[in-house]
Design an enzyme around this catalytic site. Structure first.
Site, PDB file in Angstrom:
ATOM      1  N   CYS A   1      36.133   4.369  58.990  1.00 18.57           N
ATOM      2  CA  CYS A   1      35.879   2.937  58.833  1.00 18.57           C
ATOM      3  C   CYS A   1      37.133   2.253  58.295  1.00 18.57           C
ATOM      4  O   CYS A   1      37.532   1.186  58.754  1.00 18.57           O
ATOM      5  CB  CYS A   1      34.743   2.683  57.846  1.00 18.57           C
ATOM      6  SG  CYS A   1      33.333   3.781  57.973  1.00 18.57           S
TER       7      CYS A   1
ATOM      8  N   CYS B   1       1.402 -11.552  45.628  1.00 21.55           N
ATOM      9  CA  CYS B   1       2.041 -10.892  44.477  1.00 21.55           C
ATOM     10  C   CYS B   1       3.243 -11.668  43.959  1.00 21.55           C
ATOM     11  O   CYS B   1       3.469 -11.777  42.763  1.00 21.55           O
ATOM     12  CB  CYS B   1       2.479  -9.481  44.837  1.00 21.55           C
ATOM     13  SG  CYS B   1       1.079  -8.355  45.063  1.00 21.55           S
TER      14      CYS B   1
ATOM     15  N   CYS C   1       6.970  -1.979  49.617  1.00 21.81           N
ATOM     16  CA  CYS C   1       5.880  -2.891  49.230  1.00 21.81           C
ATOM     17  C   CYS C   1       4.801  -2.893  50.299  1.00 21.81           C
ATOM     18  O   CYS C   1       3.604  -2.895  49.996  1.00 21.81           O
ATOM     19  CB  CYS C   1       6.410  -4.326  49.079  1.00 21.81           C
ATOM     20  SG  CYS C   1       7.117  -4.663  47.456  1.00 21.81           S
TER      21      CYS C   1
ATOM     22  N   CYS D   1      29.208   0.768  65.108  1.00 24.09           N
ATOM     23  CA  CYS D   1      30.578   1.234  64.838  1.00 24.09           C
ATOM     24  C   CYS D   1      30.658   2.750  64.982  1.00 24.09           C
ATOM     25  O   CYS D   1      31.626   3.277  65.528  1.00 24.09           O
ATOM     26  CB  CYS D   1      31.042   0.789  63.453  1.00 24.09           C
ATOM     27  SG  CYS D   1      31.512  -0.971  63.403  1.00 24.09           S
TER      28      CYS D   1
ATOM     29  N   CYS E   1       2.574 -10.959  50.826  1.00 32.44           N
ATOM     30  CA  CYS E   1       3.709 -10.918  49.889  1.00 32.44           C
ATOM     31  C   CYS E   1       3.514 -12.015  48.853  1.00 32.44           C
ATOM     32  O   CYS E   1       3.734 -11.819  47.648  1.00 32.44           O
ATOM     33  CB  CYS E   1       5.025 -11.149  50.615  1.00 32.44           C
ATOM     34  SG  CYS E   1       5.241 -10.220  52.141  1.00 32.44           S
TER      35      CYS E   1
ATOM     36  N   CYS F   1      40.085   1.165  60.537  1.00 36.80           N
ATOM     37  CA  CYS F   1      39.938  -0.119  61.222  1.00 36.80           C
ATOM     38  C   CYS F   1      39.805  -1.270  60.220  1.00 36.80           C
ATOM     39  O   CYS F   1      40.556  -2.232  60.269  1.00 36.80           O
ATOM     40  CB  CYS F   1      38.729  -0.083  62.158  1.00 36.80           C
ATOM     41  SG  CYS F   1      39.063   0.854  63.676  1.00 36.80           S
TER      42      CYS F   1
END
Lengths: 256, 144
Positions: free
Chosen positions: A172, A75, A109, A217, A72, A175
């Site tokens: 979702c 680059c 990548c 969840c 990584c 809650c």
């Protein structure tokens, strides 16, 4: 779609009004809802178990991988060049022609630039590298890109957020919007902000991504969880990041 | 007489599901599938968060359960507020009492979105389990 932008606008308005009136932002990170012992662990880099993952991520950052023989760092240079990146993902990727989250971008990548084998979702190596990259944005405010594809994803995510699902038939929002701060059995229901990911979660005894948390969840309401990296999960992530715009990145956070 | 009417209604209402019941007013007067409830078994179901799930949302008179939710009214005294038939309907179609409620429909087996494979086509509790829970709730006369 409309509902999505309305929800985002509502939160932006809420935050803006609060700030204009000098009232505290009503949004709370999961950090604010957890016990002081866990808060202390998150605050101290030496006791946060995620430190091990960060160290592994740092070596991976500097290590050549794949048939391209590049790291990584070859680059991107030093990790400081990743500062701010986690604060603006999911983002639209012109090369891929779709909205990707940070995990998806790093994996892209790895496969396309490093020409390395894909890593399994939630594998230690994959989570460690994302945690290390996201760590560079700790302390920065979340700034979702003002870009139409990301906007469309956030709108789709908002619709998913309010859809009842699973055998327990819960959304979702029921809650995390309508009952945040109340108790589901022993757990305080947090507002559900994505500020700390990847997080060390004591229930997992490991570091995991936001999508792993969302799967928990969904499984809890006995729904078939979306697949890792699916457009649905990227859409939910994009929505959660807009809803948390301006809140501070805590990665790597600690959660119960 | 009431039984016969209920039976007829049951057959008319849901011929395909094989899990019919008749609603009269705000009650399901007859036990589901003719099951006979047992309060002790019902207590165990209610107190087990992985079976009844009740304690995710409700608290109640079972002090050994460490974590009890506060998303719903305590179950203490449920049997003094509601008849058996009303409790049965509460468990089967809670949305009749509170539209949009978060309380799940315990006897429903279809019409869910993205239900996980292991649960598809099944209700959360069987008729026999629901009758056990009704028997237990009916025994809760003391308000906290």
């Amino acid at each position: 779609m409309k509902q999505g932008s309305a929800a985002v606008a509502f939160f932006a308005l809420l935050a803006a009004t609060a700030l204009a009136q000098g009232i505290a932002d009503p949004r709370r990170s999961g950090f604010d809802d957890m016990g002081t012992a866990l808060q202390a662990i998150q605050r101290d880099d030496f006791s946060n178990p995620a430190a091990l993952w960060l160290a592994e991520g740092e070596s991976a950052w500097n290590r050549q991988a794949g048939s391209a023989g590049k790291s990584c760092a070859d680059c991107h240079g030093g990790p400081e060049n990743m500062r701010g990146v986690a604060a603006r993902y999911p983002a639209y990727d012109t090369m891929l022609g779709r909205v990707v989250n940070l995990d998806g971008k790093i994996e892209d990548c790895r496969i396309r630039r490093q020409k390395a084998d894909p890593l399994p979702h939630e594998s230690r190596a994959r989570v460690a590298l994302e945690a290390f990259v996201a760590r560079q944005s700790r302390g920065l405010p979340i700034v979702p890109p003002d870009e139409p594809n990301v906007g469309a994803a956030a709108a789709a995510g908002s619709a998913l957020f309010t859809r009842r699902m699973g055998q327990l038939d819960l959304s979702c929002a029921q809650c995390h919007e309508q009952r945040a701060g109340q108790r589901l059995a022993g757990s305080i229901i947090p507002q559900g902000h994505p500020t700390g990911y990847p997080v060390y979660r004591s229930e997992w005894q490991s570091v995991g991504t936001l999508q792993r948390r969302l799967r928990n969840c969904m499984i809890g309401v006995r729904a078939e969880a979306f697949a890792y990296g699916s457009p649905e999960f990227v859409a939910l992530e994009a929505f959660l990041m807009r809803r948390a715009a301006g809140m501070t990145i805590e990665t790597p956070a600690v959660r119960p | 007489m009431r039984r016969v009417a209920a039976l007829l209604l049951m057959m008319a209402a849901t011929p395909a599901a094989g899990a019919g019941y008749a609603i009269l007013g705000d009650e399901i007067p007859a036990p589901l599938e003719g099951a006979v409830g047992d309060a002790a078994r019902g207590r165990a179901i209610v107190a087990d968060r992985a079976v009844g799930l009740c304690v995710l949302c409700h608290a109640g008179p079972f002090p050994e359960v460490r974590f009890q939710g506060d998303l719903a009214p305590p179950l203490d005294g449920a049997g003094s507020r509601w008849s058996e038939g009303q409790l049965r309907l509460r468990l089967v179609e809670p949305q009749r009492f509170t539209p949009g409620t978060i309380m799940p429909s315990y006897y429903r087996r279809e019409g869910f979105e993205r239900v996980a494979a292991g649960y598809s086509g099944k209700p959360i509790l069987s008729a026999a389990q629901i009758e056990d829970v009704v028997a237990y709730l009916s025994s809760l006369k003391d308000v906290k």
